[in-house]
Design a protein around this motif. Sequence first.
Motif, PDB file in Angstrom:
ATOM      1  N   VAL A 118      -2.516  11.035   1.451  1.00 11.10           N
ATOM      2  CA  VAL A 118      -3.842  11.216   0.848  1.00 11.10           C
ATOM      3  C   VAL A 118      -4.436  12.556   1.284  1.00 11.10           C
ATOM      4  O   VAL A 118      -4.942  13.330   0.468  1.00 11.10           O
ATOM      5  CB  VAL A 118      -4.788  10.060   1.236  1.00 11.10           C
ATOM      6  CG1 VAL A 118      -6.202  10.343   0.730  1.00 11.10           C
ATOM      7  CG2 VAL A 118      -4.284   8.734   0.674  1.00 11.10           C
ATOM      8  N   PHE A 168       1.733   7.187   7.253  1.00 10.16           N
ATOM      9  CA  PHE A 168       2.181   8.111   6.203  1.00 10.16           C
ATOM     10  C   PHE A 168       1.179   8.154   5.051  1.00 10.16           C
ATOM     11  O   PHE A 168       0.902   9.215   4.494  1.00 10.16           O
ATOM     12  CB  PHE A 168       3.552   7.691   5.655  1.00 10.16           C
ATOM     13  CG  PHE A 168       4.681   8.551   6.161  1.00 10.16           C
ATOM     14  CD1 PHE A 168       4.776   9.879   5.783  1.00 10.16           C
ATOM     15  CD2 PHE A 168       5.631   8.040   7.017  1.00 10.16           C
ATOM     16  CE1 PHE A 168       5.815  10.681   6.250  1.00 10.16           C
ATOM     17  CE2 PHE A 168       6.674   8.829   7.493  1.00 10.16           C
ATOM     18  CZ  PHE A 168       6.766  10.156   7.104  1.00 10.16           C
ATOM     19  N   ALA A 169       0.643   6.997   4.688  1.00 11.58           N
ATOM     20  CA  ALA A 169      -0.290   6.951   3.558  1.00 11.58           C
ATOM     21  C   ALA A 169      -1.492   7.858   3.827  1.00 11.58           C
ATOM     22  O   ALA A 169      -1.959   8.573   2.932  1.00 11.58           O
ATOM     23  CB  ALA A 169      -0.734   5.519   3.293  1.00 11.58           C
ATOM     24  N   THR A 170      -1.991   7.838   5.063  1.00 10.83           N
ATOM     25  CA  THR A 170      -3.118   8.701   5.430  1.00 10.83           C
ATOM     26  C   THR A 170      -2.754  10.171   5.208  1.00 10.83           C
ATOM     27  O   THR A 170      -3.543  10.944   4.641  1.00 10.83           O
ATOM     28  CB  THR A 170      -3.493   8.480   6.909  1.00 10.83           C
ATOM     29  OG1 THR A 170      -3.836   7.102   7.094  1.00 10.83           O
ATOM     30  CG2 THR A 170      -4.658   9.363   7.326  1.00 10.83           C
TER      31      THR A 170
END
Lengths: 314, 314
Positions: free
Chosen positions: A101, A96-98
Amino acid sequence: MKIVALAGGIGGARFLRGLRSAHPAAEITVIGNTGDDISLFGLRVCPDLDTVMYTLGGGINEDQGWGRADETFTVKEELGAYGVGPNWFGLGDRDFATHIVRTQMLAAGYELSAVTEALCDRWKPGVRLIPMTNDQVETHVVIEDEQGRRAIHFQEWWVRLRASVPALSIAAVGAEDSAPAPGVLEAIEAADVVVLPPSNPVVSIGTILSVPGIRDAIAAKTVVGVSPIIGTAPVRGMADACLTAIGVETSAQAVAELYGPDLLDGWLVAETDANVHVKDIEVRSRPLLMSDPDATAALAHAAVDLALELKETQ
Amino acid sequence: MKIVALAGGIGGARFLRGLRSAHPAAEITVIGNTGDDISLFGLRVCPDLDTVMYTLGGGINEDQGWGRADETFTVKEELGAYGVGPNWFGLGDRDFATHIVRTQMLAAGYELSAVTEALCDRWKPGVRLIPMTNDQVETHVVIEDEQGRRAIHFQEWWVRLRASVPALSIAAVGAEDSAPAPGVLEAIEAADVVVLPPSNPVVSIGTILSVPGIRDAIAAKTVVGVSPIIGTAPVRGMADACLTAIGVETSAQAVAELYGPDLLDGWLVAETDANVHVKDIEVRSRPLLMSDPDATAALAHAAVDLALELKETQ
């Protein structure tokens, strides 16, 4: 030496790891498929680019071949608790973080190629990874079921339906109006050799080749491909369902003919497919199974060796 | 009985839990502060609305008073690994899902009030929670440090700087052009009594009152407030830093005068503040510490009782 490789997801990424290992001093540029990209929960997800990035950057879940190692699924569970789906696409918390960003950078006006470069700043994949295009190209699949005939996103067919419903046709929507991302054509022109990993010939390599300009640029180079088919079955994945959809037999022979001698100079097939013969394509048989890093590096080495050999005689 | 309460974050949410417990049959409408809202990682975060929703919905981290229970911070750590900040705002994985759903709905064109209602479908807080406005109102704080005099977002002052740098002024940017969210004025008009929990009188209650129309609507009702100050200190939090910024003393007396008798009919103060006296405001002293559910319910009951008593005499 400068090498360009086209790549889809899992199979392509594993092959690339072998290529990097076989030629650690080479400048490798990877042109990644973005036809599988999808917007989920308002976030832009690029499964193939991420699989390449995570695999070469040491962050991949080795067992499943996609997604992050040591992954958890808290966000997905919570989205489910809100009744927000889809629940069939496995986005983990690390993953999810990818996408957060990426989505934030795209919203700020950065092109996908710049976003990919920024993400790779962290992963240091040891290759230059460029999306095939910064334009939106989405692979859609026409199916027919109890809801009638309709086009669905590739991921819905591939991940949710596991390609269990026959594809009547497959189209890279938006491809004809797309342009190669900055650096794609330049990398191909500068390449000593071009390698086609055993990625899906329809929805991975085929989609990349459908971006205007890329196929012609590659056809002008010495190109060696690795067959994604052994006998009558894909080495991995469900490429047979895609080949069937476009009326192509599932065989190393048929895929070589699909690419054609205008594109392909050399073709690596399994030892059991040594009888494959296509006019103006040099066919060699090799162990194709990427069963361990050494076998994968040897396969990649063989592809580059054949390309260099054919380049000599051109 | 119909009760309207204004609310900020932690203190307000705890008081509301007592109010719901004291008057389980009442129709309670909570008008939530959105001046603290902030966009982080491309996601819309509404800290006060979420604190009320999680607290009344049983999902709050009881120890810290904000955020989710059993929280993990994988996404935040991964964002940090990409070098993407800020890292001073503690968004957990469970919490991220709320912001993803909210952001996706806002992007799809839903108003914040509709989004809040949808999120509350899951949490069932037992009250109707409405944001003060669907327009963007952001509390900014003017500070002066080695970088000079400048305005920063309230959360940067409150969370990153812990209000350690004096606020020269505090402004609810956008408030004067904002309108109450649908249902806000209707709920106030229909209310039997209005209660002001011991939320921050400047950046929570004060911000809600700065939305044109809300203060006048509330002033027309019977209103009882609970002092957020005992002696010369906030019951919890850093309300003193906010009061100082607007030139108001940190005392139950000064906060009552800040609200003023045009707004406030009754005022609950601590037993040690029994000497507070403001013309035309009925001051009563009560134990103000919300040390456990029973004490909190008793406090809320006292506020409503005083309001009903004053309403009789009006």
